[in-house]
Every structure is written in structure tokens, then in C-alpha cells.
Design a protein around this motif. Structure first.
Motif, PDB file in Angstrom:
ATOM      1  N   THR A   1       0.817  -1.213   0.000  1.00 36.99           N
ATOM      2  CA  THR A   1       0.000   0.000   0.000  1.00 36.99           C
ATOM      3  C   THR A   1       0.851   1.264   0.000  1.00 36.99           C
ATOM      4  O   THR A   1       0.335   2.350  -0.271  1.00 36.99           O
ATOM      5  N   SER A   2       2.134   1.133   0.314  1.00 37.59           N
ATOM      6  CA  SER A   2       3.032   2.288   0.361  1.00 37.59           C
ATOM      7  C   SER A   2       4.164   2.094  -0.647  1.00 37.59           C
ATOM      8  O   SER A   2       4.424   0.967  -1.086  1.00 37.59           O
TER       9      SER A   2
ATOM     10  N   SER B   1      -7.237  -4.130   2.786  1.00 36.07           N
ATOM     11  CA  SER B   1      -8.206  -3.032   2.860  1.00 36.07           C
ATOM     12  C   SER B   1      -8.576  -2.691   4.307  1.00 36.07           C
ATOM     13  O   SER B   1      -8.824  -1.535   4.641  1.00 36.07           O
ATOM     14  N   ARG B   2      -8.573  -3.696   5.175  1.00 34.61           N
ATOM     15  CA  ARG B   2      -8.910  -3.477   6.585  1.00 34.61           C
ATOM     16  C   ARG B   2      -7.717  -3.014   7.402  1.00 34.61           C
ATOM     17  O   ARG B   2      -7.837  -2.759   8.601  1.00 34.61           O
ATOM     18  N   GLY B   3      -6.561  -2.905   6.760  1.00 34.59           N
ATOM     19  CA  GLY B   3      -5.378  -2.437   7.456  1.00 34.59           C
ATOM     20  C   GLY B   3      -4.666  -3.489   8.261  1.00 34.59           C
ATOM     21  O   GLY B   3      -3.760  -3.166   9.049  1.00 34.59           O
TER      22      GLY B   3
ATOM     23  N   ASP C   1      -0.037  -4.786   5.209  1.00 33.05           N
ATOM     24  CA  ASP C   1       0.480  -3.671   4.420  1.00 33.05           C
ATOM     25  C   ASP C   1       0.794  -4.093   2.991  1.00 33.05           C
ATOM     26  O   ASP C   1       1.008  -3.239   2.123  1.00 33.05           O
TER      27      ASP C   1
END
Length: 344
Positions: free
Chosen positions: A159-160, A205-207, A210
Motif C-alpha cells: 500500500t506504500s 483493505s482493513r489495514g 500492508d
């Protein structure tokens, strides 16, 4: 997702065979029916192209003595982790089984998860099938392999941004099995296990994650591309085994023509078709990601790549040994790759 010329050719071939099958089936007496199960998407390359091509070829060659019903998407029950048990119990006759979901059951096939072995799906699958032919694959008591995939090579999606090796530090990365866990740990990430592939996108999506190790070809099949927009593919981080087992007694009880058809189209033929279509899917997925402005495919410096390779070099060391039978399976795998590459 659209498929390239190789895949389209396979579809057309399958369609031609299927038309021919219709004429023969009219003359059939009673055909034996087998159930081919998969918990994965009907739109995957396996379920949309390769398995239908195999089914059409086998049915045609069986001269009306065999029918194979295809059940993708878990339509006859069972999650991905239950597919092997379904075959052994007779709920399905053939199934798509991820090796990593049955830890320690197929240790030799698990070694294909080691980094830097495979350059493509087709060569990895054929190398694995050579290992099976040499009777170096354990855990198959009462089973035969209709085909095998070594899905990969894996990369990293997150995600990063993944602009450098240091960007992996501390990221919670989904890893399937001990080898992937070791890979993630050595690269500085925090491995997270017990997340089946269909659940990766939701966990991102729920964190809870990563990112993930994943072959680019499956980013869309498992909707990971919706959740992770940053990718790094310069390090081939191993291949995950997927086998298509069938009970040997089921095979032995087939009509003679059906057995002949299986002997012709299972094994190397089916393994090559699976691998070629996955390689097509892989390239098209990579192209789709690169063309999407929301996604970024990162490149690392030569220094970072060299450091990563140095960090990962010891991953293989504990496997580069002889087993209790005096066989170094890792070395056998290297030899199988050399054989495949020499005869491509």
C-alpha cells in the motif's frame, strides 16, 4: 482481462475439439463422469482456458467413454485449503490444490518457493513434473498428478511506495509457509501467515496487512490490485506449487479409452498448457498494472538489488542437504531446471 495470442489459440483449439466431441458423444454408450473442482475464480487463466482445453482434449480422445464436469469458484463446496481433502474423500475427482495450504505434506514441491530458481511458470511446472516422474515427490500416497503449476515468480505488492529495500522495513507482508516467511523476514518485513489468497485483498483493505508476496498474474484474480498500488518485481521471490491430484484408484477404474486419454493429456501436456497460459496472464497483468496511472512499479538501485540477493542467499542453505534417502532434492531441482531449459 483479455488474453494474448497464445491463450486465444488455446481457446480456439479447445473449441474445435469440443465441436468434434459433440459428434462423437452421440454414439457413446455410458460415459464415466468425473468432477474437476477449483476454489478459484472462473476467470483465472487456469479455469477459463487451461482446464477447459484439457477437458475437451481428454473427452475427445476418450471416444465418448468419459465426461469431465468443471466446477470453478468453489461451486461444489470447500475453501482453497479443503481441496485436497475433497479429492481424497471422493467429493471431487480432480482439484486445484495449493501446496502451501498443506504444510509439510509435499516438502519437495515446497522447495520451489526458494528465490531465484524460476524464470517462468512453464519452466517451473515442467521442472516440478520431472521431479514427480523421478518419484522424488512425497505425500502422494494413493494419488497421481494430472498436472502441476509452480505459480510465479513472486514479487511484492504494498500500500506504500517500494522505492528501495529499506521501504520493506516493518511492513506486515502476507507470507504463505516457512520459506516465504524467511524471505519476508530477511528483507526486513514482518511476515503474516494463515491468510488464504482469496482473503488477501480484504485484509489489506482493513489495514491488517500492508502488502503481500504475490505473482503479478494473480493481482487481478484475487483483487489485490484494488488494494495495493505499489509493486516491485525485480527479485524473483520463488514460485508456489499448485497441483491437480486425482486418486489413483479412480484412474485405474476408468474405461480403457479414458485411461489412454489421460495418459496422453495429463502430466507434461497439461503442465505445459497451464504454464504457458499463466505466463501469458502474467505478462498481460504486468502490462495492465504499468498502464494504470493509479499503480506504480518501482525499480531499485543496483546496490539495493545486490544487498537483497545477499540477504536472501542463505534461505536455501538449510535445504541444500541430503535427505534421509541420501538425495539432495534442491540439487535435483536445479538439474531439472537445466534439463527443461536445454530442451525448450
Amino acid at each position: 482481462m483479455k488474453f494474448g495470442p497464445a491463450a486465444v489459440g488455446t481457446i480456439l483449439s479447445a473449441a474445435t475439439i469440443a465441436l468434434s466431441l459433440g459428434a462423437n458423444a452421440a454414439h457413446a454408450q455410458e460415459a464415466v463422469t468425473l468432477r474437476f473442482a477449483s476454489a478459484f475464480s472462473p476467470m483465472s487463466a487456469n479455469n477459463q482456458i487451461s482446464v477447459p482445453a484439457f477437458i475437451a482434449a481428454v473427452e475427445e480422445a476418450s471416444e465418448g467413454t468419459l465426461k469431465i464436469e468443471h466446477f470453478p469458484g468453489g461451486t461444489i463446496g470447500g475453501s482453497p485449503v479443503q481441496q485436497l481433502a475433497m479429492v481424497e474423500a471422493g467429493t471431487a475427482d480432480i482439484a486445484e490444490v495449493v501446496v502451501a495450504y498443506t504444510p509439510n505434506r509435499f516438502p519437495e514441491l515446497g522447495l520451489f518457493e526458494l528465490p531465484f530458481l524460476a524464470e517462468s511458470n512453464v519452466e517451473a511446472g515442467l521442472a516440478a513434473y520431472k521431479l514427480y516422474e523421478k518419484e522424488l515427490v512425497s505425500g502422494l500416497d494413493g494419488l497421481m498428478l494430472v498436472g502441476v503449476i509452480m505459480s510465479g515468480p513472486y514479487g511484492t505488492s504494498a500500500t506504500s511506495p517500494l522505492e528501495s529495500l529499506s521501504d520493506l522495513s516493518g511492513l506486515r507482508i502476507r507470507a504463505a509457509g516457512p520459506i516465504q516467511t524467511d524471505i519476508v523476514t530477511r528483507l526486513g518485513g514482518t511476515p503474516v501467515g494463515n491468510v488464504p489468497a482469496p482473503g488477501i485483498a480484504e485484509n489489506i483493505s482493513r489495514g491488517l496487512l500492508d502488502g503481500t508476496l504475490m505473482t503479478p498474474g494473480n493481482l487481478y484474480n484475487f483483487r489485490i490490485a484494488d488494494a495495493a498500488k505499489h509493486h516491485h518485481w525485480e527479485l524473483p521471490l520463488g514460485s508456489v506449487g499448485v497441483i491437480f491430484p486425482m486418486r489413483r484408484d479412480t484412474f485405474e477404474n476408468l474405461p480403457p479409452k479414458a485411461k489412454e486419454a489421460f495418459e496422453t493429456y495429463s502430466g507434461e501436456w497439461f503442465t505445459r498448457v497451464l504454464g504457458e497460459n499463466l505466463d501469458t496472464q502474467q505478462q498481460e497483468a504486468e502490462d495492465q498494472v504499468r498502464a494504470d496511472a493509479e499503480h506504480t512499479v518501482h525499480s531499485w538501485s543496483e546496490e539495493d538489488l545486490a544487498e537483497a540477493r545477499t540477504l536472501l542467499e542463505p534461505v536455501k542453505d538449510q535445504y541444500d542437504v541430503e535427505n534421509s534417502d541420501g538425495v539432495n532434492v534442491y540439487r535435483e531441482i536445479l538439474a531439472a531446471f537445466e534439463d527443461v531449459r536445454a530442451n525448450q
